[in-house]
Design an enzyme around this catalytic site. Structure first.
Site, mmCIF file in Angstrom:
data_model
loop_
_atom_site.group_PDB
_atom_site.id
_atom_site.type_symbol
_atom_site.label_atom_id
_atom_site.label_comp_id
_atom_site.label_asym_id
_atom_site.label_seq_id
_atom_site.Cartn_x
_atom_site.Cartn_y
_atom_site.Cartn_z
ATOM 1 N N LYS A 22 9.978 15.093 -2.279
ATOM 2 C CA LYS A 22 9.917 14.968 -0.809
ATOM 3 C C LYS A 22 10.780 16.036 -0.144
ATOM 4 O O LYS A 22 10.336 16.739 0.754
ATOM 5 C CB LYS A 22 10.427 13.574 -0.405
ATOM 6 C CG LYS A 22 10.761 13.442 1.054
ATOM 7 C CD LYS A 22 11.210 12.045 1.419
ATOM 8 C CE LYS A 22 12.669 11.729 1.171
ATOM 9 N NZ LYS A 22 13.619 12.270 2.173
ATOM 10 N N ASN A 23 12.038 16.158 -0.608
ATOM 11 C CA ASN A 23 12.968 17.034 0.097
ATOM 12 C C ASN A 23 12.737 18.521 -0.185
ATOM 13 O O ASN A 23 13.377 19.377 0.423
ATOM 14 C CB ASN A 23 14.412 16.636 -0.223
ATOM 15 C CG ASN A 23 14.760 15.294 0.409
ATOM 16 O OD1 ASN A 23 14.014 14.794 1.257
ATOM 17 N ND2 ASN A 23 15.868 14.705 -0.009
ATOM 18 N N CYS A 116 20.994 7.558 12.688
ATOM 19 C CA CYS A 116 20.465 7.379 11.346
ATOM 20 C C CYS A 116 21.313 6.331 10.663
ATOM 21 O O CYS A 116 22.537 6.319 10.803
ATOM 22 C CB CYS A 116 20.558 8.707 10.610
ATOM 23 S SG CYS A 116 20.107 8.570 8.901
ATOM 24 N N ARG A 121 25.053 12.126 11.106
ATOM 25 C CA ARG A 121 24.172 13.253 10.774
ATOM 26 C C ARG A 121 23.859 14.179 11.963
ATOM 27 O O ARG A 121 22.715 14.307 12.385
ATOM 28 C CB ARG A 121 22.890 12.738 10.130
ATOM 29 C CG ARG A 121 23.165 11.942 8.887
ATOM 30 C CD ARG A 121 21.913 11.441 8.242
ATOM 31 N NE ARG A 121 21.226 12.458 7.483
ATOM 32 C CZ ARG A 121 20.052 12.248 6.885
ATOM 33 N NH1 ARG A 121 19.460 11.093 6.987
ATOM 34 N NH2 ARG A 121 19.486 13.210 6.197
ATOM 35 N N ASP A 304 22.022 10.771 -2.991
ATOM 36 C CA ASP A 304 20.732 10.069 -3.019
ATOM 37 C C ASP A 304 20.538 9.226 -4.283
ATOM 38 O O ASP A 304 19.527 8.539 -4.416
ATOM 39 C CB ASP A 304 19.567 11.073 -2.890
ATOM 40 C CG ASP A 304 19.505 11.698 -1.510
ATOM 41 O OD1 ASP A 304 20.143 11.158 -0.591
ATOM 42 O OD2 ASP A 304 18.816 12.725 -1.346
ATOM 43 N N ARG A 396 8.497 5.899 2.517
ATOM 44 C CA ARG A 396 8.832 7.217 3.057
ATOM 45 C C ARG A 396 9.082 8.212 1.932
ATOM 46 O O ARG A 396 8.852 9.403 2.107
ATOM 47 C CB ARG A 396 10.093 7.133 3.927
ATOM 48 C CG ARG A 396 9.872 6.354 5.202
ATOM 49 C CD ARG A 396 11.070 6.480 6.094
ATOM 50 N NE ARG A 396 11.430 7.885 6.252
ATOM 51 C CZ ARG A 396 12.533 8.319 6.824
ATOM 52 N NH1 ARG A 396 13.395 7.459 7.306
ATOM 53 N NH2 ARG A 396 12.782 9.607 6.932
HETATM 54 N N1 EPU Z 1 26.351 17.693 8.819
HETATM 55 C C1 EPU Z 1 27.041 18.012 9.963
HETATM 56 N N2 EPU Z 1 26.461 18.889 10.842
HETATM 57 C C2 EPU Z 1 25.242 19.448 10.630
HETATM 58 C C3 EPU Z 1 24.542 19.117 9.434
HETATM 59 C C4 EPU Z 1 25.129 18.239 8.551
HETATM 60 O O1 EPU Z 1 28.137 17.519 10.201
HETATM 61 O O2 EPU Z 1 24.793 20.250 11.463
HETATM 62 C C5 EPU Z 1 26.972 16.789 7.842
HETATM 63 C C6 EPU Z 1 26.187 15.507 7.600
HETATM 64 O O3 EPU Z 1 26.450 14.524 8.583
HETATM 65 C C7 EPU Z 1 26.639 15.116 6.215
HETATM 66 C C8 EPU Z 1 26.822 16.476 5.520
HETATM 67 O O4 EPU Z 1 26.932 17.431 6.571
HETATM 68 O O5 EPU Z 1 27.847 14.456 6.272
HETATM 69 C C9 EPU Z 1 25.702 16.905 4.608
HETATM 70 O O6 EPU Z 1 24.454 16.628 5.205
HETATM 71 P P1 EPU Z 1 23.189 17.550 4.997
HETATM 72 O O7 EPU Z 1 22.971 18.346 6.226
HETATM 73 O O8 EPU Z 1 23.287 18.272 3.703
HETATM 74 O O9 EPU Z 1 22.040 16.443 4.902
HETATM 75 P P2 EPU Z 1 20.561 16.661 5.359
HETATM 76 O O10 EPU Z 1 20.175 18.057 5.164
HETATM 77 O O11 EPU Z 1 20.362 16.031 6.683
HETATM 78 C C10 EPU Z 1 19.458 16.265 3.021
HETATM 79 C C11 EPU Z 1 18.435 15.331 2.440
HETATM 80 C C12 EPU Z 1 19.034 13.945 2.332
HETATM 81 C C13 EPU Z 1 20.265 14.028 1.415
HETATM 82 C C14 EPU Z 1 21.262 15.059 1.985
HETATM 83 C C15 EPU Z 1 22.466 15.278 1.103
HETATM 84 C C16 EPU Z 1 16.365 16.314 3.200
HETATM 85 C C17 EPU Z 1 15.148 16.224 4.042
HETATM 86 N N3 EPU Z 1 17.258 15.330 3.303
HETATM 87 O O12 EPU Z 1 19.796 15.752 4.303
HETATM 88 O O13 EPU Z 1 18.056 13.114 1.715
HETATM 89 O O14 EPU Z 1 20.892 12.777 1.330
HETATM 90 O O15 EPU Z 1 20.600 16.317 2.167
HETATM 91 O O16 EPU Z 1 22.071 15.693 -0.154
HETATM 92 O O17 EPU Z 1 16.497 17.239 2.425
HETATM 93 C C18 EPU Z 1 16.973 11.094 1.179
HETATM 94 O O18 EPU Z 1 16.087 11.758 0.628
HETATM 95 O O19 EPU Z 1 17.064 9.843 1.054
HETATM 96 C C19 EPU Z 1 17.966 11.780 2.018
HETATM 97 C C20 EPU Z 1 18.696 11.151 2.917
#
Ligand code: EPU
Length: 415
Positions: A22-23, A116, A121, A304, A396
């Site tokens: 998915k990701n 969320c 996030r 995850d 999802r």
């Molecule tokens: N963060 C910030 N500011 C930003 C972006 C992120 O503070 O602008 C923080 C987040 O709040 C978090 C940390 O940085 O504390 C890391 O978050 P990240 O941005 O890496 O998460 P994401 O990109 O929103 C993806 C996956 C998630 C997975 C996380 C961590 C996708 C579509 N989603 O989320 O997947 O948990 O990376 O590995 O790639 C899932 O599949 O169940 C899922 C939640």
């Protein structure tokens, strides 16, 4: 609303084939926006999140066609540059269209993803990154508006290694004028898969998989064929389920090289994990040993997989401590596991788990995708019947999960 009912006690045995990630698929589909033409995909998983991004791309004017695991996205007719609230609120990853829209069309209006369950996030790093590439950003009325006559290469430093942030900025930078250097990048396999796909489309991206990604902007990308990598979290979920049920399962069509953290932790619980040419075979006979762990950005243990692994620790021989460092609210499965007899206490972002002899089936409520998966594993090992409510979370991100578990011998059905 669908529910999943499980009668616990069956050992999982046999083979399971892993679907596309998915990701990985979500950013790859967003990357199709960058091409004035058709991008062809295969190994697309059958998931609600995939349908959500497809609906969003179609709303922008892209034409999506596909059958089974194949999909073609023709982004040549995109005219609308706005990702509406109703489409974005269903899935936070919709923010991935921001970078490609600004890069190709010079402007975009994307709804701010809402709250969320697993944490706040924010998307501040995505926005600061786009500003570093010369975009003007305003946030008003719940929408992000980004504008740039032409993006220009720049230096981006991520405060934290953000997965979708790194992906969004990589997609923006491929069409920017000049060189961009992204530092403290996420190193997840999904980031590497996106970089490889972008290069197949004619981009010049190097360093993906390390903390520093360098991108030399090109004038345009061209149509290409892209295959989605296997889902390491789906694979890990089946591996943990095999261990928890004292089963013997061959997890096929996965990438063991993407699962170092998971494999190493599973070995520490005393089960046998064998990497063979067909995949990974997990076989567990003796007592499950306790082990502490901490979630970390890749290549550390993935957040995850935290909920699923917690179930294994809930029936392990001794005590363990789990430290969740990525999201501030990712222990929502704990209340439900406690209702099934698990002995877990929470202090901030630490969970202390005291292994119990057995869990007992109960009606439970899924709170997010990975929490749902953990409740399925709990149901598989519990005495009696577990009924999981709100399984839409599961749909999802897990392709045909109850069918796959059922084929391994689980007594599981959707009702
Ligand atoms: N963060 C910030 N500011 C930003 C972006 C992120 O503070 O602008 C923080 C987040 O709040 C978090 C940390 O940085 O504390 C890391 O978050 P990240 O941005 O890496 O998460 P994401 O990109 O929103 C993806 C996956 C998630 C997975 C996380 C961590 C996708 C579509 N989603 O989320 O997947 O948990 O990376 O590995 O790639 C899932 O599949 O169940 C899922 C939640």
């Amino acid at each position: 609303m669908d529910k999943i009912e499980i009668r616990g006690g069956s050992k999982l045995e046999g083979e399971v084939t892993i679907s596309g990630a998915k990701n990985a698929a979500l950013p790859l589909m967003a990357a199709a926006i960058l091409v004035d033409g058709i991008t062809e995909f295969d190994n697309i998983p059958d998931l609600v999140d995939i349908k959500s991004i497809k609906a969003l791309l179609e709303d922008l004017g892209a034409v999506c066609r596909g059958q089974g695991a194949t999909l073609s996205i023709d982004a040549s007719a995109i005219t609308k540059l706005e990702a509406e609230y109703d489409l974005v609120r269903k899935m936070r990853a919709s923010v991935l269209v921001l970078g490609p829209l600004v890069a190709r069309f010079g402007s975009a209006r994307v709804s701010l993803p809402g709250g969320c369950a697993i944490g706040a996030r924010p998307v501040d790093m995505h926005l600061r990154g786009l500003e570093a590439l010369g975009a003007e950003i305003t946030v008003e009325h719940g929408y992000i508006e980004a504008r740039a006559e032409a993006l220009v290469g720049g230096e981006i430093y991520f405060d934290l290694p953000t997965v979708t942030g790194t992906e969004n900025l990589m997609m923006a930078a491929v069409l920017a004028r000049g060189q961009s250097v992204l530092r403290n990048c996420a190193r997840e396999p999904e980031v590497v898969a996106l970089a490889q796909a972008l290069n197949t489309m004619g981009a010049d991206v190097s360093g993906a998989g390390t903390a520093v990604i360098t991108i030399n902007g090109v004038e345009k990308l061209h149509p290409a064929a892209v295959s989605v990598i296997p889902d390491r979290i789906e694979a890990g979920t089946f591996m943990v389920a095999a261990a928890a049920t004292h089963g013997d399962v061959l997890v096929k069509e996965c990438r063991p090289d993407h699962m170092g953290g998971i494999i190493s932790k599973l070995k520490q619980t005393g089960c046998s994990v064998e990497v063979i040419p067909e995949g990974v075979r997990v076989c567990s006979t003796g007592e499950i040993q306790s082990t502490d762990f901490k979630t970390l950005p890749y290549p550390g243990f993935p957040t995850d997989m935290q909920a699923q692994f917690m179930v294994l620790m809930a029936v392990a021989r001794k005590n363990s401590v789990i430290h969740e460092t990525i999201f501030e609210n990712r222990f929502m499965h704990v209340n439900e596991l406690q209702r099934m007899g698990a002995d877990i206490s929470i202090s901030g972002n630490y969970a202390m788990i005291r292994g119990v002899e057995a869990l007992s089936g109960a009606p439970v409520m899924a709170s997010d995708l990975r929490a749902s998966a953990s409740l399925i594993i709990a149901g598989l090992i519990a005495r009696g019947t577990t009924r999981i409510n709100r399984v839409y979370h599961l749909d999802r991100g897990y392709d045909a999960i109850e069918k796959k578990f059922s084929a391994l011998g689980a007594d599981i059905q959707r009702i």
